[in-house]
Design a protein around this motif. Structure first.
Motif, PDB file in Angstrom:
ATOM      1  N   ALA A  32     -41.157 -20.798 -94.432  1.00  0.00           N
ATOM      2  CA  ALA A  32     -42.264 -20.509 -93.525  1.00  0.00           C
ATOM      3  C   ALA A  32     -41.815 -20.575 -92.071  1.00  0.00           C
ATOM      4  CB  ALA A  32     -43.402 -21.490 -93.769  1.00  0.00           C
ATOM      5  N   GLY A  33     -41.003 -21.592 -91.744  1.00  0.00           N
ATOM      6  CA  GLY A  33     -40.496 -21.705 -90.368  1.00  0.00           C
ATOM      7  C   GLY A  33     -39.657 -20.499 -89.980  1.00  0.00           C
ATOM      8  N   LEU A  55     -49.903 -14.487 -88.700  1.00  0.00           N
ATOM      9  CA  LEU A  55     -48.965 -15.594 -88.553  1.00  0.00           C
ATOM     10  C   LEU A  55     -49.538 -16.900 -89.100  1.00  0.00           C
ATOM     11  CD1 LEU A  55     -46.124 -15.567 -87.429  1.00  0.00           C
ATOM     12  CD2 LEU A  55     -46.993 -16.542 -85.300  1.00  0.00           C
ATOM     13  N   LEU A  56     -50.872 -16.946 -89.271  1.00  0.00           N
ATOM     14  CA  LEU A  56     -51.467 -18.148 -89.844  1.00  0.00           C
ATOM     15  C   LEU A  56     -51.005 -18.375 -91.281  1.00  0.00           C
ATOM     16  CD1 LEU A  56     -55.197 -18.430 -88.712  1.00  0.00           C
ATOM     17  CD2 LEU A  56     -53.304 -19.987 -88.248  1.00  0.00           C
ATOM     18  N   ASP A  57     -50.651 -17.305 -91.974  1.00  0.00           N
ATOM     19  CA  ASP A  57     -50.200 -17.430 -93.366  1.00  0.00           C
ATOM     20  C   ASP A  57     -48.930 -18.281 -93.460  1.00  0.00           C
ATOM     21  OD1 ASP A  57     -50.422 -16.829 -96.144  1.00  0.00           O
ATOM     22  OD2 ASP A  57     -48.880 -15.304 -95.913  1.00  0.00           O
ATOM     23  N   PRO A  58     -47.824 -17.934 -92.754  1.00  0.00           N
ATOM     24  CA  PRO A  58     -46.643 -18.797 -92.814  1.00  0.00           C
ATOM     25  C   PRO A  58     -46.829 -20.139 -92.112  1.00  0.00           C
ATOM     26  CG  PRO A  58     -46.287 -16.999 -91.273  1.00  0.00           C
ATOM     27  CD  PRO A  58     -47.552 -16.688 -92.016  1.00  0.00           C
ATOM     28  N   VAL A  59     -47.676 -20.189 -91.074  1.00  0.00           N
ATOM     29  CA  VAL A  59     -47.932 -21.478 -90.415  1.00  0.00           C
ATOM     30  C   VAL A  59     -48.595 -22.446 -91.402  1.00  0.00           C
ATOM     31  CG1 VAL A  59     -49.335 -22.630 -88.665  1.00  0.00           C
ATOM     32  CG2 VAL A  59     -48.028 -20.602 -88.064  1.00  0.00           C
ATOM     33  N   ALA A  60     -49.550 -21.945 -92.179  1.00  0.00           N
ATOM     34  CA  ALA A  60     -50.199 -22.773 -93.194  1.00  0.00           C
ATOM     35  C   ALA A  60     -49.188 -23.244 -94.237  1.00  0.00           C
ATOM     36  CB  ALA A  60     -51.320 -21.990 -93.873  1.00  0.00           C
ATOM     37  N   ALA A  61     -48.296 -22.335 -94.627  1.00  0.00           N
ATOM     38  CA  ALA A  61     -47.265 -22.708 -95.605  1.00  0.00           C
ATOM     39  C   ALA A  61     -46.360 -23.800 -95.052  1.00  0.00           C
ATOM     40  CB  ALA A  61     -46.443 -21.481 -95.985  1.00  0.00           C
ATOM     41  N   PHE A  62     -46.012 -23.711 -93.753  1.00  0.00           N
ATOM     42  CA  PHE A  62     -45.151 -24.733 -93.135  1.00  0.00           C
ATOM     43  C   PHE A  62     -45.833 -26.100 -93.135  1.00  0.00           C
ATOM     44  CE2 PHE A  62     -43.604 -27.188 -89.528  1.00  0.00           C
ATOM     45  CZ  PHE A  62     -42.230 -27.118 -89.718  1.00  0.00           C
ATOM     46  N   ILE A  63     -47.111 -26.127 -92.770  1.00  0.00           N
ATOM     47  CA  ILE A  63     -47.850 -27.402 -92.755  1.00  0.00           C
ATOM     48  C   ILE A  63     -47.905 -28.007 -94.152  1.00  0.00           C
ATOM     49  CG2 ILE A  63     -50.122 -28.428 -92.370  1.00  0.00           C
ATOM     50  CD1 ILE A  63     -50.518 -26.350 -90.130  1.00  0.00           C
TER      51      ILE A  63
END
Length: 308
Positions: free
Chosen positions: A106-107, A190-198
């Motif tokens: 995700a990052g 971009l919220l999709d990978p940001v959510a995955a990172f969290i």
């Protein structure tokens, strides 16, 4: 606190709830993977990998419990309970690996979008609905598994329950990220990978707690101060017993191992002292289970020095 059920019952109950988990995780993994691939959702693919890791740890728990259920033998006089603790540690390690993989992927996606302008595709709205279904299903699995784990004192099952809860948390992040990206498009993707990172970071924290607790037990950490206080309180209810000391306690898996000394009247017969020791053992087994391993040492009370 009621004593734990027998090892045979613990293994049977753990297997029943884990087989339920296996069936659910197979269905969730296939469903999430299909939606992630065809719906273009990185968070959903990450969520599918998380469910796949749940499937793997289900079998680790069942194997660990099967080995832990073996009776004591010449090579393992304290039983095989540490296989159960090892299975809990393995669940934590797998969860750590999944968290690292999700966070790294995700990052990387976020960096590529912000630094190089390579933006992820807009996910399909179906990812939102699958994520919401997953939240409900995995939270149900968590509740069922954690209840059995606490009733049976099963470390491996408790770790697996938290694995289910982490999957529910993962699905919450997926639903928020994929839902916003699907509904609004543009830079919202971009919220999709940001959510995955969290989600990946949350998994790492949960994994650390599970592994740390399992390693403490594998390294012979003593039982808690509250449990030791319960032991001493029981001893003080036994008539004819005084000065309990040299208390040492630990667990091999869920089996309590307790060593202690106490004093009795030096004029007692050996049989009377033995009867007191038997009463102590009976009380401790009632409190900590029939499988408890006890070592009780009886000493005479110290008599004051006689005047010369």
């Amino acid at each position: 606190m009621s004593p734990l059920p027998s090892m045979r019952e613990r293994v049977a109950r753990a297997n029943r709830v884990t087989w339920l988990s296996v069936g659910v995780n197979v269905a969730l993994t296939l469903g999430k993977l299909a939606v992630g691939v065809f719906g273009r959702s990185a968070a959903m693919i990450a969520d599918a990998l998380h469910s796949l890791s749940d499937f793997a740890t289900d079998f680790a728990v069942m194997i660990g419990m099967r080995l832990a259920g073996r009776p004591q033998d010449g090579d393992h006089p304290y039983g095989h309970g540490k296989y159960e603790t090892f299975a809990a540690a393995l669940v934590g390690v797998v969860l750590c690996g999944v968290g690292l993989m999700i966070a790294f992927h995700a990052g990387e996606t976020v960096v590529r979008a912000l630094a190089f302008g390579v933006w992820p595709e807009r996910p399909a709205l179906l990812a939102l609905w699958v994520g919401l279904v997953s939240i409900g299903v995995k939270e149900y699995l968590y509740q069922v598994t954690v209840r059995v784990a606490r009733e049976t004192g099963n470390d491996a099952l408790l770790a697996n329950a938290w694995h289910h809860r982490s999957d529910a948390l993962s699905s919450i992040g997926t639903s928020i990220g994929a839902g916003a990206a699907a509904l609004f498009g543009g830079k919202w993707v971009l919220l999709d990978p940001v959510a995955a990172f969290i989600v990946g970071v949350i998994l790492l924290r949960i994994a650390w707690d599970i592994v740390r607790d399992a390693l403490d037990k594998l390294m012979e950490r003593g039982m808690s101060a509250e449990e030791n206080a319960r032991i001493l309180a029981l001893l003080h209810t036994v008539e004819g017993l005084s000065e309990p000391h040299h208390l040492r306690s630990r667990r091999v898996g869920t089996v309590a191992v307790i060593e202690l000394h106490f004093r009795v009247d030096p004029l007692m017969t050996v049989r009377e002292g033995h009867d007191i020791a038997c009463r102590v053992e009976h009380l401790l087994r009632e409190e900590f289970g029939e499988d408890a391993i006890l070592t009780v040492h009886v000493e005479p009370t110290k008599t004051p020095p006689q005047p010369q």
